[in-house]
Design a protein around this motif. Sequence first.
Motif, PDB file in Angstrom:
ATOM      1  N   SER A 144      36.266  41.008  24.365  1.00 55.06           N
ATOM      2  CA  SER A 144      37.503  41.378  25.102  1.00 55.06           C
ATOM      3  C   SER A 144      37.967  42.848  25.122  1.00 55.06           C
ATOM      4  O   SER A 144      38.421  43.498  25.854  1.00 55.06           O
ATOM      5  CB  SER A 144      38.601  40.718  24.678  1.00 55.06           C
ATOM      6  N   GLN A 145      37.226  43.543  23.856  1.00 56.23           N
ATOM      7  CA  GLN A 145      38.048  44.984  23.828  1.00 56.23           C
ATOM      8  C   GLN A 145      36.868  45.790  24.830  1.00 56.23           C
ATOM      9  O   GLN A 145      37.272  46.833  25.489  1.00 56.23           O
ATOM     10  CB  GLN A 145      37.517  45.249  22.536  1.00 56.23           C
ATOM     11  N   ALA A 146      35.525  45.184  24.902  1.00 61.50           N
ATOM     12  CA  ALA A 146      34.724  45.656  25.939  1.00 61.50           C
ATOM     13  C   ALA A 146      35.117  45.843  27.288  1.00 61.50           C
ATOM     14  O   ALA A 146      34.899  46.818  28.321  1.00 61.50           O
ATOM     15  CB  ALA A 146      33.275  45.271  25.757  1.00 61.50           C
ATOM     16  N   LEU A 147      35.635  44.566  27.688  1.00 61.10           N
ATOM     17  CA  LEU A 147      36.241  44.314  29.059  1.00 61.10           C
ATOM     18  C   LEU A 147      37.401  45.177  29.571  1.00 61.10           C
ATOM     19  O   LEU A 147      37.680  45.199  30.668  1.00 61.10           O
ATOM     20  CB  LEU A 147      36.514  42.862  29.206  1.00 61.10           C
ATOM     21  N   ARG A 148      38.278  45.392  28.215  1.00 58.84           N
ATOM     22  CA  ARG A 148      39.495  46.178  28.716  1.00 58.84           C
ATOM     23  C   ARG A 148      39.122  47.622  29.037  1.00 58.84           C
ATOM     24  O   ARG A 148      39.920  48.440  29.655  1.00 58.84           O
ATOM     25  CB  ARG A 148      40.264  46.484  27.254  1.00 58.84           C
ATOM     26  N   GLN A 149      37.841  48.268  29.352  1.00 55.43           N
ATOM     27  CA  GLN A 149      37.423  49.402  29.567  1.00 55.43           C
ATOM     28  C   GLN A 149      37.453  49.392  31.231  1.00 55.43           C
ATOM     29  O   GLN A 149      37.178  50.504  31.626  1.00 55.43           O
ATOM     30  CB  GLN A 149      36.160  49.849  29.140  1.00 55.43           C
ATOM     31  N   PHE A 150      37.481  48.161  31.799  1.00 57.49           N
ATOM     32  CA  PHE A 150      37.299  48.059  33.102  1.00 57.49           C
ATOM     33  C   PHE A 150      38.622  47.615  33.805  1.00 57.49           C
ATOM     34  O   PHE A 150      39.546  46.787  33.139  1.00 57.49           O
ATOM     35  CB  PHE A 150      36.168  46.957  33.358  1.00 57.49           C
ATOM     36  N   ALA A 151      38.499  47.894  35.268  1.00 58.77           N
ATOM     37  CA  ALA A 151      39.637  47.236  36.030  1.00 58.77           C
ATOM     38  C   ALA A 151      39.018  46.207  36.778  1.00 58.77           C
ATOM     39  O   ALA A 151      37.566  46.257  36.970  1.00 58.77           O
ATOM     40  CB  ALA A 151      40.190  48.196  37.047  1.00 58.77           C
ATOM     41  N   ARG A 152      39.747  45.307  37.577  1.00 52.38           N
ATOM     42  CA  ARG A 152      39.050  44.234  38.007  1.00 52.38           C
ATOM     43  C   ARG A 152      39.511  44.303  39.558  1.00 52.38           C
ATOM     44  O   ARG A 152      40.661  44.638  39.985  1.00 52.38           O
ATOM     45  CB  ARG A 152      39.368  43.015  37.701  1.00 52.38           C
ATOM     46  N   CYS A 153      38.355  44.197  40.695  1.00 52.94           N
ATOM     47  CA  CYS A 153      38.631  44.095  41.885  1.00 52.94           C
ATOM     48  C   CYS A 153      39.360  42.922  42.363  1.00 52.94           C
ATOM     49  O   CYS A 153      38.875  41.895  41.836  1.00 52.94           O
ATOM     50  CB  CYS A 153      37.358  44.296  42.866  1.00 52.94           C
ATOM     51  N   GLU A 154      40.305  42.768  42.934  1.00 55.43           N
ATOM     52  CA  GLU A 154      40.768  41.485  43.794  1.00 55.43           C
ATOM     53  C   GLU A 154      39.910  40.780  44.553  1.00 55.43           C
ATOM     54  O   GLU A 154      39.036  41.717  45.295  1.00 55.43           O
ATOM     55  CB  GLU A 154      42.110  41.819  44.641  1.00 55.43           C
ATOM     56  N   HIS A 155      39.574  39.467  44.274  1.00 60.96           N
ATOM     57  CA  HIS A 155      38.418  38.861  45.378  1.00 60.96           C
ATOM     58  C   HIS A 155      39.353  37.934  46.033  1.00 60.96           C
ATOM     59  O   HIS A 155      40.299  37.550  46.031  1.00 60.96           O
ATOM     60  CB  HIS A 155      37.666  38.288  44.287  1.00 60.96           C
ATOM     61  N   ALA A 156      38.657  37.703  47.155  1.00 55.12           N
ATOM     62  CA  ALA A 156      38.961  36.600  48.037  1.00 55.12           C
ATOM     63  C   ALA A 156      38.016  35.275  47.782  1.00 55.12           C
ATOM     64  O   ALA A 156      37.165  35.435  46.878  1.00 55.12           O
ATOM     65  CB  ALA A 156      38.717  36.882  49.596  1.00 55.12           C
ATOM     66  N   SER A 157      38.587  34.031  48.089  1.00 58.14           N
ATOM     67  CA  SER A 157      37.774  32.822  48.003  1.00 58.14           C
ATOM     68  C   SER A 157      37.394  32.327  49.260  1.00 58.14           C
ATOM     69  O   SER A 157      38.323  32.108  50.084  1.00 58.14           O
ATOM     70  CB  SER A 157      38.500  31.950  47.185  1.00 58.14           C
ATOM     71  N   ARG A 158      36.155  32.082  49.617  1.00 60.76           N
ATOM     72  CA  ARG A 158      35.828  31.534  50.719  1.00 60.76           C
ATOM     73  C   ARG A 158      36.037  29.896  50.813  1.00 60.76           C
ATOM     74  O   ARG A 158      36.113  29.313  49.662  1.00 60.76           O
ATOM     75  CB  ARG A 158      34.306  31.650  51.074  1.00 60.76           C
ATOM     76  N   GLN A 159      35.827  29.304  52.006  1.00 58.58           N
ATOM     77  CA  GLN A 159      35.922  28.031  51.893  1.00 58.58           C
ATOM     78  C   GLN A 159      34.764  27.340  51.509  1.00 58.58           C
ATOM     79  O   GLN A 159      33.601  27.724  51.819  1.00 58.58           O
ATOM     80  CB  GLN A 159      36.346  27.389  53.281  1.00 58.58           C
ATOM     81  N   PRO A 160      34.587  26.349  50.585  1.00 59.89           N
ATOM     82  CA  PRO A 160      33.654  25.394  50.108  1.00 59.89           C
ATOM     83  C   PRO A 160      32.827  25.020  51.271  1.00 59.89           C
ATOM     84  O   PRO A 160      33.407  24.518  52.239  1.00 59.89           O
ATOM     85  CB  PRO A 160      34.064  24.428  49.316  1.00 59.89           C
TER      86      PRO A 160
END
Length: 650
Positions: A285-301
């Motif tokens: 989790s410490q390594a992941l805190r170095q990043f921001a995250r892009c918002e994603h969309a979700s396609r229809q299955p």
Amino acid sequence: MEHTKELLSVPLASLVPSRFNVRRHAVGQVEELAALIEAQGLLHNLVVTEQEVGRGKSRKLKFAVAAGERRRRALLLLQQRGCLPKDHEVLCELVPPERALEVSLAENSGREAMHPADEFEAFKALIDEGQGVEDVAARFGVSVLTVQRRLKLSALSPKLLALYREDGINLDQLMALTLSDDHSVQERTWFDAQPWDRTPAALRRRLTAGEVEAAGSALVRFVGIEAYEVAGGVVRRDLFDDVQSRFLSDPALLERLATEKLGALAATVREEGWKWVEARLSVDSQALRQFARCEHASRQPTAAEQQELDALDRRAAELEQQAQALDDAPEWSPNEAEMIDLEEQDIAARRKAIHEALKTWMPEQQVHAGVIVTIGRDGDVEVMRGLVRDEDRKAVAAAVREKGAKAAKGAKEHRDPGDAGDDEGAPLMSMAAERRTPGCSEALTKRLAAHRTMALQAMLAQNTAVALASVVHVFVLRTFGADDPRRASALQVTPQLSGSVLEAAADDLKTGRAWQAVQQAKEGWRARLPAQQGDWFGWLIGLPQAELIDLLALCGALTVNALPGAGAAGSANAIAAALGLDMADWWEPTAEAYLNHVPKAQIVAVLKEAGPGLAGGGVEAMKKDALVQVAASRLAGTRWLPVPLRRLPD
């Protein structure tokens, strides 16, 4: 005294149990004895007495087995299996009833069991004579694994086997030492250890130091034992573990194979068009805190995906009914419950995989973001898409503005004045770290957050329900897989006490009411603890449960870290809401706490916001020092709070 033996051959069907037999036989298995009789014949005669059964014309003479009941039952088993004819006769020694009890006691007394080491060596001798392991197992009515284990023990150092015969080492310790085939290693492991450090577990640890235990390794599950062995890796197997634990002796080879396999998977992800793709064996989790995250969309299955999701839902409902039926049943098998649990875990994993596949990102996001391909806790592949590095955040923000401008221009040209459509200028990214509040420097933001964290600790230590839920929340996140740093818990249940971090962020922290409340609670418990730390666990065991929960609440509270950069804003806000935290109860805008750290214009704005008339008296013309003193006096008791300390709207 001389006893003559009267031997006679008795039909197996005429043999019955005897009341004179001193050994009370349980209705157990006689598989091994039956196999021995089939292979070697009946080596010892049965001892019997005459006994008439039945009445009148149906009265018959039978022979009651005073000694040899297990042999009788083993012979019956062989007869049932067709290994003996129906009219098979057994050689027996006939004794009078008055001697039957004495003879039965004598046969079961004065025996000396064969030493297990003798048995190990005897099995080895049979194999050395050319008999196969399977043949020996069949002839002695034991499993192949049992024969393999006895052979493994027979191959131990002669010094250790001699020590075993002298009761200088026990069987569990011997079994642990079989992890090595090298006599010198076995002897060194045993004789170099202190007497108190010769438990089977300690011996196994020394013999497998530096090796990787397959059972708990995600890396091993990812690579696979077979692939590791094909590459030349050596696997050490513990035959005496019920699950036959395996230890991989070449961690470097294992990591190389994992890296190569992960790299191949990462290569396929690169084709998706991301700016960068990294293959990492592990990510915390410490390594992941170095990043921001892009918002994603979700396609229809797709139709197939939806069909599979529906099938998973149906099966989950069936399993829930089965679990309920087990709960309601008077008796249930642990194996059944485990099978249900395992299948439910498989369903959850498959659902997660399908929903991950539904996530989509726009090209504008991908050119500035990247992916980490790693190995999950269960040894499966985890692909973390949409990660943004610090140096790319400005580029993402620029892309946001440009896309928003284009969307606005397009809307102006193509929409009717009253039209309300979808906002095409939606953010491309959500920052993992908390945004700085306008008007607050980074240092002031941390200072305020430290005071808020301290207040959280003080309140959490007094609210056992929320504290317990917060601690459980940490383990739920860890157990059920939260790889999103925005979902991290504010409790650092490693444990890592956050006091020193908070003091570094706010040098006036110790003057606050929250600090004093927490210290008072700590000192109260410190006074109750036994003087010797070694006595603490026993003392805790004897503590009433209600008091133990109170102590847990305090200890859990002391790990809270809601500073910017800890990545736990969501958790901290949720805890604050559950506690009903109002920072006005714990903090005031004094010179040290706030006013010295903001410009004059902001102080004047604060006075105007805090109440009518507070900004009068020519405050705008005052010098900073005088203004700070006046403002501190006027703001006292107003319960005014800066934005970072205000309660979130319900």
